[in-house]
Design an enzyme around this catalytic site. Sequence first.
Site: not given
Ligand code: APR
Length: 275
Positions: A23, A101, A104, A142, A153, A177, A215-216, A258
């Site tokens: 995200a 993941q 969007d 996802h 269907c 359907c 991603s976290s 990013v």
């Molecule tokens: N640049 C770099 N990193 C960023 C930025 C940015 N501009 N903005 C946010 N982040 C980092 C945050 O610090 C965070 O660690 O992006 C990470 C987003 O983490 P999450 O919100 O946990 O998203 P994600 O890792 O995609 O979650 C995985 O969890 O809820 C489910 O299905 C959902 O696909 C999702 C999955």
Amino acid sequence: MTDLEHLASSIDDAETAVAFTGAGISAPSGVPTFRGDDGVWDAFDEGQFTYGRFQRDPAGFWADRVDLYRTMFDEEYEPNAAHGVLAEFARDDVLESVLTQNTDGLHAKAATRASSGGETGEAERETDADEFATHESILELHGNARRVRCTDCGTRVGSDPIVERAEDGELPPRCECGGIYKPDVVLFGEQLPKTVLQRARSLARESDVFLAIGSSLVVEPAASLPRIAASNGATVGIVNLESTPVDSVADVCLRDDVTTVLPRLQELVDSSVST
Ligand code: APR
């Protein structure tokens, strides 16, 4: 050599470079992330969007889904520079694949823009594993919230008109359907399609460079992908504003935005490719 230069030269030397996003790559586009400050799961209860709830109470699921959709997936969001860099890397075969993941659809939008002449349209689906692919270079682990799928269907249609029908009281919205529409995403408690996960894991195993971006890295099975890559000798680079549980296996951790890191990485890769 700086960490960024190290990562750029690893990408240059790589046979197979793979990007994996969360995200955070869409945050600069205005799409809220799930965790961290103002995370979606602070505003919404994850438990409202489980697969079990959808099966038990599709009308209630859809009543809540409309608000989540308006918050996270509305038409107005556009790809940002970071999506653009990955799309150009994929177009130019610098990247083998973008595993995301995110649901969007912004990687697909960016890929459409990066492809020469702006041809749009779906890529040839190579294998069943492309069940979720919107472009041959993108694997949406996802799924994609911009589509819904009929649970009877299997017909896939765009989400916007179906969300509007739900907003107007058709709960749950149904296919011609008679089947109930489900967002074309993997819900909590729902298995990822086997072929999609197998393909993602084999890409991680084959990769020489694995970039985990925004991603976290806390949600399985996706969060294991960088570990699979590292255990198979890949150079792992993490670009994330906050630390992650996978940092210890990464060769490079860039704690930065990013939209700052990826354009600079592209400059370095392009300059060394052209020399
Ligand atoms: N640049 C770099 N990193 C960023 C930025 C940015 N501009 N903005 C946010 N982040 C980092 C945050 O610090 C965070 O660690 O992006 C990470 C987003 O983490 P999450 O919100 O946990 O998203 P994600 O890792 O995609 O979650 C995985 O969890 O809820 C489910 O299905 C959902 O696909 C999702 C999955």
